[in-house]
Motif scaffolding. Structure first.
Motif, mmCIF file in Angstrom:
data_model
loop_
_atom_site.group_PDB
_atom_site.id
_atom_site.type_symbol
_atom_site.label_atom_id
_atom_site.label_comp_id
_atom_site.label_asym_id
_atom_site.label_seq_id
_atom_site.Cartn_x
_atom_site.Cartn_y
_atom_site.Cartn_z
ATOM 1 N N ILE A 324 39.537 27.693 40.758
ATOM 2 C CA ILE A 324 39.840 29.067 40.383
ATOM 3 C C ILE A 324 39.202 29.356 39.027
ATOM 4 N N VAL A 325 38.448 30.430 38.958
ATOM 5 C CA VAL A 325 37.739 30.785 37.731
ATOM 6 C C VAL A 325 38.711 31.446 36.748
ATOM 7 N N LYS A 326 38.669 30.976 35.519
ATOM 8 C CA LYS A 326 39.556 31.486 34.476
ATOM 9 C C LYS A 326 38.913 32.688 33.811
ATOM 10 N N LYS A 327 39.550 33.849 33.935
ATOM 11 C CA LYS A 327 39.024 35.080 33.335
ATOM 12 C C LYS A 327 40.195 35.957 32.903
ATOM 13 N N PRO A 328 39.935 36.986 32.091
ATOM 14 C CA PRO A 328 41.034 37.796 31.557
ATOM 15 C C PRO A 328 41.970 38.356 32.628
ATOM 16 N N LYS A 329 41.419 38.820 33.737
ATOM 17 C CA LYS A 329 42.236 39.335 34.830
ATOM 18 C C LYS A 329 42.055 38.417 36.032
ATOM 19 N N MET A 330 43.166 37.871 36.527
ATOM 20 C CA MET A 330 43.139 36.945 37.661
ATOM 21 C C MET A 330 44.165 37.392 38.704
ATOM 22 N N PRO A 331 43.937 38.534 39.355
ATOM 23 C CA PRO A 331 44.952 39.093 40.244
ATOM 24 C C PRO A 331 45.222 38.281 41.507
ATOM 25 N N TYR A 332 44.276 37.385 41.876
ATOM 26 C CA TYR A 332 44.428 36.708 43.169
ATOM 27 C C TYR A 332 44.594 35.189 43.056
#
Length: 454
Positions: A324-332
Motif C-alpha cells: 500500500i502506497v503511503k500518501k496524504p490521502k489513503m481512502p482505500y
C-alpha cells in the motif's frame, strides 16, 4: 448607507446562507455514507498478468457494495517490477501525490528500496494479527528493518517440469532427477541418446539467466551469498556461489542447454519439436506452457526442484508482494486489506475465480493458507499434466525449501552488475571464472558494501 451598499450587503448575506446550506447538505451526505468508502477508483500498478486479478477485484466489490457502493478498481499495466518502482518513486519524489497509485505490485528488492524512501505504508500491526493463518515463510521476505511493508499475493515454489514422452522414448526414469547432479547426468544421457538433438533445458542470453538460474535458482539452493553478514562483497569468494556458478558452467560448456530467450516463439517452437526435456523454474511457468503450447496437453509432468546432494534442500519459493502506497490521502487502504483477506481466506470465492481462470486458460496461483490448501479442490487432476495434479504438486514443492538470498537495498543495482557479467559469459566473451572475478570487482568498485544483516 447608500442603496448600492445595501444591495451588496444583501447579496453577501444570501451567499453566506447558500454556502451554509451547501455545507450542511454535504455534512448530511457524509453522515449518510458513514461506514462506507468514498466513490472513486482504487488504482493499482501491476505487472505480469494483473488483468485476470481484476475479475476477482470486481467480484469482491459486487459482494461488498454495502461498504463500497461507488468504488471501482483500475489496474495500470507496468513493464515489470523495476518500472513500477521507478514510476512510483518519481511521483513520490516530485510530491505528485495525486498521480500515485493506492497499491503497487512489487518484489523484495524494490519493496525495500521504496520502504527505505518512506513510500510504503507500515502494515506490521495488521500482518501480525493474521500471519498465523498463512503457510510458513510467506511473510519472510516482506519483513524489513523489523517491519512489514506489504502482503504476499502468492508464494510459489521452484519446480521441475519435464516432457514425459522424451523420457519414455529414451528409457530414462525421471526419478533420476531428484538431485541436481542426477539431473545433469540425465542431460548427458539425453544428449548421447539423441545425437545432440535433445537438450536438458535452455539458457537465456539476456538478464533472465541470472534471474531464474541464479538469484531464484542455484544460488539459494547452494547456500550462496552475494554479501556476508557485515555487508561485504563475497560473491567471488563464497563456496556456495562457486557451486552455483560452476553448475551452470558445466551445463553450458557440455552443450546441455538450448540457447534461446525465454517467453519468445523460438523457445516454444523448440519445446514443441521435442528439443527441450525439462524446465527448472518457478511454478508460474505452467501458465506459459498452457497458454503457448496447448497442443502439448498430456505430455508434461512436474516434480519438486532437484537438490544438491551435499545440501539437501529444494528450490527457494518466490513471493509476489502487494504494498500500500503511503500518501496524504489513503481512502482505500482499509478496503484493500479487506479484499486481500477475502482473496486468501474465502475458499468459495477463490475457487469460483479459479474456475473462471481455468475456462480462460489464464494464470492463477495456489492458495497460501493451510485451510484452503486442505480443500480437495486444490488436489484435482489436470489433463494438461496427464492426470497429475499440478495444484497438489505446487503445494508439495513448498516442502523442504531453500532459504532465499538475503536481500538488501543494494540488490537492484547488484543484480544489474551480476547479470551483465553472466550475459557476457553466455555470449562467449569471458569464462565463468572471469565472470565471477569481475562480479566481485565491479560490485566493490560501484557499490562498496551493503547494509549489515540485522
Amino acid at each position: 448607507m447608500s442603496k448600492t451598499k445595501k444591495v451588496l450587503v444583501l447579496i453577501t448575506a444570501m451567499l453566506l446562507v447558500l454556502c451554509s446550506l451547501s455545507f450542511s447538505g454535504g455534512q448530511k451526505e457524509a453522515e449518510a455514507a458513514e461506514g462506507t468508502f468514498p466513490p472513486g477508483e482504487l488504482v493499482i500498478y501491476g505487472y505480469g498478468n494483473p488483468q485476470f486479478l481484476l475479475q476477482y477485484y470486481d467480484d469482491f466489490l459486487e459482494r461488498n457494495r454495502d461498504i463500497a457502493p461507488g468504488v471501482a478498481v483500475e489496474i495500470v499495466q507496468t513493464e515489470g517490477e523495476a518500472d513500477a518502482r521507478q514510476k512510483v518513486t518519481m511521483s513520490y519524489t516530485a510530491a505528485a501525490y495525486d498521480e500515485l497509485p493506492d497499491v503497487v505490485f512489487t518484489a523484495p528488492v524494490s519493496m525495500q528500496a521504496m520502504a527505505e524512501a518512506g513510500i510504503l505504508e507500515d502494515l506490521s500491526e495488521f500482518v501480525e494479527s493474521v500471519r498465523d493463518k498463512f503457510v510458513d515463510g510467506a511473510f519472510d521476505q516482506i519483513f524489513y528493518n523489523g517491519r512489514y511493508y506489504g502482503f504476499p499475493r502468492s508464494f510459489r515454489p521452484k519446480v521441475l517440469f519435464y516432457n514425459i514422452e522424451i523420457f519414455e522414448k529414451y528409457g530414462i526414469d525421471p526419478k533420476e532427477m531428484d538431485t541436481v547432479e542426477g539431473w545433469i547426468e540425465v542431460g548427458r544421457k539425453l544428449k548421447k541418446s539423441s545425437n545432440g538433438e535433445v537438450f536438458l533445458s535452455y539458457i537465456d542470453p539476456g538478464h533472465r539467466t541470472w534471474r531464474y538460474f541464479g538469484r531464484r535458482g542455484f544460488m539459494p539452493q547452494a547456500n550462496a551469498r552475494i554479501w556476508d553478514d557485515e555487508g561485504d562483497v563475497v560473491i567471488d569468494t563464497d563456496p556456495g556461489a562457486k557451486l552455483a556458478f560452476d553448475t551452470l558452467d558445466t551445463m553450458y560448456k557440455e552443450d546441455l542447454l538450448f540457447k534461446s530467450a525465454i517467453f519468445q516463439p523460438p523457445l516454444y517452437e523448440a519445446t514443441r519439436d521435442g528439443k527441450i526435456a525439462t524446465y527448472y523454474i518457478g511454478a508460474f511457468w505452467s501458465e506459459f506452457l498452457r497458454q503457448n503450447l496447448p497442443d502439448m496437453e498430456g505430455k508434461w509432468r512436474v516434480m519438486p526442484a532437484p537438490m544438491f546432494e551435499d545440501i539437501g534442500t529444494r528450490g527457494a519459493p518466490t513471493v509476489a508482494i502487494e504494498s500500500i502506497v503511503k500518501k496524504p490521502k489513503m481512502p482505500y487502504a482499509e478496503l484493500y486489506k479487506k479484499y486481500w483477506l477475502d482473496f486468501h481466506l474465502n475458499g468459495e470465492a477463490r475457487n469460483r475465480w479459479t474456475d473462471k481462470m481455468v475456462e480462460q486458460n489464464a494464470p492463477y496461483p495456489n492458495p497460501i493458507t493451510p485451510e484452503l490448501l486442505a480443500d480437495p479442490y486444490w488436489k484435482e487432476p489436470s489433463a494438461y499434466y496427464g492426470g497429475q495434479s499440478f495444484r497438489e504438486m505446487e503445494g508439495i514443492g513448498l516442502q523442504n525449501p531453500s532459504e532465499n538470498l538475503r536481500v538488501t537495498v543494494k540488490d537492484a543495482e547488484a543484480d544489474q552488475i551480476i547479470s551483465a557479467e553472466v550475459e557476457k559469459y553466455v555470449a562467449g566473451d569471458q569464462t565463468m571464472d572471469q565472470a565471477i572475478k569481475n562480479m566481485g570487482k565491479v560490485l566493490r568498485d560501484r557499490i562498496g558494501s551493503a547494509p549489515a544483516k540485522k
